[in-house]
Design an enzyme around this catalytic site. Structure first.
Site, short mmCIF file in Angstrom:
data_model
loop_
_atom_site.label_atom_id
_atom_site.label_comp_id
_atom_site.label_asym_id
_atom_site.label_seq_id
_atom_site.Cartn_x
_atom_site.Cartn_y
_atom_site.Cartn_z
N GLN A 193 0.81 -1.21 0.00
CA GLN A 193 0.00 0.00 0.00
C GLN A 193 0.85 1.27 0.00
O GLN A 193 0.32 2.37 0.10
CB GLN A 193 -0.94 0.02 1.21
CG GLN A 193 -1.91 -1.16 1.27
CD GLN A 193 -3.05 -1.05 0.26
OE1 GLN A 193 -3.25 -0.02 -0.40
NE2 GLN A 193 -3.81 -2.13 0.10
N CYS A 340 -10.10 -8.92 1.54
CA CYS A 340 -9.78 -10.30 1.89
C CYS A 340 -10.49 -10.71 3.17
O CYS A 340 -10.82 -11.86 3.37
CB CYS A 340 -8.28 -10.45 2.12
SG CYS A 340 -7.35 -9.38 1.06
N1 PMP Z 1 -0.53 -6.76 1.78
C1 PMP Z 1 -1.32 -5.69 1.86
C2 PMP Z 1 -0.98 -4.60 2.82
C3 PMP Z 1 -2.45 -5.59 1.04
O1 PMP Z 1 -3.23 -4.52 1.11
C4 PMP Z 1 -2.74 -6.64 0.13
C5 PMP Z 1 -3.94 -6.59 -0.78
N2 PMP Z 1 -5.16 -6.47 -0.12
C6 PMP Z 1 -1.87 -7.75 0.09
C7 PMP Z 1 -0.77 -7.76 0.93
C8 PMP Z 1 -2.11 -8.90 -0.84
O2 PMP Z 1 -1.76 -8.54 -2.13
P1 PMP Z 1 -2.17 -9.42 -3.40
O3 PMP Z 1 -3.58 -9.07 -3.70
O4 PMP Z 1 -1.22 -8.98 -4.46
O5 PMP Z 1 -1.98 -10.85 -3.04
#
Ligand code: PMP
Length: 401
Positions: A193, A340
């Site tokens: 982020q 998520c």
């Molecule tokens: N780390 C952080 C701080 C995130 O915001 C996210 C995405 N929500 C992720 C990891 C995971 O990233 P990706 O969608 O590329 O797996």
């Protein structure tokens, strides 16, 4: 109805320039970057250009960039890969430090490490969502092998003092180098982020490992990178074709990697500065507008210590989910927290770690802004949101004025 997208922490709309850069690699230039023939070498050359673009942004050697499927994989690879490599080297007692506000893709592999007998300490945050470097320092033990603190929190946007933590780990490593036996501490940051807004120079910040993701920076989904400083121990967690110099097997996602390189290539310092100023202005309009028109609202994002993208609110007495649905019916996309975790009823651990009351945490809405949001869109949100909250409060037994 014109749609308004205010969920940029979940994902971003691909920049047209990124899309254009990727297109040839789906059909005309479809080679496997591991193939010896011309098709393969064409793809391989382009992958190396993208690796150079990522390395240019991180100010590292291109050889230190490993392409992955995204930040989830990068984070998993760090926690499992570093501890597995040290375990293979015969190390038995291992201690890992992370924070209570990490993304699930850190917290879940961290609890898996605990189940395997590795000790993990989760440092607290201040009420503004920022880790105190002193609490990291206090937590370091002789057995500490890895510290992982995210650069920017995905819920409230708080920026973590990565440089300070990097320097204190460096001091600890210097102390250890003079002493008996124990190896060094590796420092990882999940910069997913942060990339849009902050300096990710791995030398200045003294990080050994850094995760990033394509789709948070106006690039493609399903591709990311892990920076691995030369000399860092890392056992591959995905075995097979020995790609990425044995650090991550799997046929390279050439269009995705080209897109990631192009997306990161757009983030030159002038553009970043321009985006920061513009997004902050639009975000502040939203914040002032909400605080000025809706009673009993708490702003959980401390703007002094956060990226310009975030504005996280709690609306007393109403479920965040109900507000989200109300806004969605008006074509306005927000979230109640990280996508998520949005399937679960539990408030995000980061909010609880900040000391937010669990009931109030459930009343939360996260607005995350991006480079294409306009003031006109915020005016629209400010027309629609106050009556939604008012209506929901009228039928909410939990809300008493
Ligand atoms: N780390 C952080 C701080 C995130 O915001 C996210 C995405 N929500 C992720 C990891 C995971 O990233 P990706 O969608 O590329 O797996």
């Amino acid at each position: 109805m014109k749609k308004v997208y205010l969920d940029h922490s979940a994902t971003t709309r691909m920049d047209k320039r990124v899309f254009d850069a990727m297109m040839p690699y789906f059909r005309e230039r479809f080679g496997n970057a591991s193939s010896v023939h011309g098709f393969g070498q064409d793809a391989a050359k382009r992958v190396e250009r993208a690796r150079g673009q990522v390395a240019g942004f991180l100010k590292c050697d291109p050889e230190e960039v490993v392409f992955t499927s995204g930040a989830t994989e990068s984070n998993n690879l760090v926690l499992r890969g570093v501890t597995a490599a040290l375990g293979k080297n015969g190390l038995e007692d291992m201690h890992v430090i992370t924070s209570r506000i990490e993304h699930d893709s850190m917290l879940e592999p961290a609890s898996e490490l605990e189940r395997r007998g590795i000790e993990v300490t989760y440092v607290d945050v201040r009420p503004n969502g920022v880790v105190d470097p002193k609490s990291v320092k206090r937590t370091i033990r002789e057995t500490t092998v890895l510290v992982s603190i995210m650069y920017v929190n995905n819920e409230v946007g708080s920026i973590q003092p990565i440089k300070e933590i990097g320097h204190l780990i460096n001091e600890e490593n210097a102390r250890r180098a003079g002493g008996a036996g124990r190896g060094r501490i590796y420092f990882h940051t999940d910069a997913t982020q942060a990339v849009n807004f902050l300096d990710c120079n791995v030398g200045l910040n003294r990080v050994d490992l850094l995760s990033l993701s394509g789709h948070k920076i106006y690039g493609p989904k399903g591709v990311g990178a892990l920076y691995v400083r030369e000399g860092t121990v890392l056992a591959a967690q995905q075995l097979g074709g020995h790609h990425e110099k044995n650090r991550r097997s799997g046929t390279l996602n050439v269009p995705g990697i080209v897109g990631l390189g192009a997306a990161i290539g757009l983030l030159d310092p002038e553009t970043v500065e321009k985006n920061v100023i513009q997004i902050a202005a639009v975000r502040d309009l939203l914040v002032e507008g909400i605080l000025g028109s809706i009673p009993d609202v708490t702003l959980n994002t401390d703007r002094q210590v956060s990226t310009p993208a975030h504005a996280h609110f709690s609306f007393a007495g109403v479920d965040g989910e109900s507000i989200l649905i109300g806004l969605d019916m008006e074509g306005i996309a927000v979230s109640t927290g990280s996508a998520c975790a949005s399937m679960s009823d539990e408030p995000a651990p980061a909010l609880l770690a900040m000391g937010i009351d669990p009931a109030l945490a459930r009343n939360s809405i996260r607005f995350t802004l991006g480079k294409n949001n306009t003031e006109a869109e915020i005016v629209r949100v400010l027309e629609v949101l106050p009556p939604i909250v008012k209506r929901l409060r009228e039928i909410s037994p939990a809300y008493r004025t």
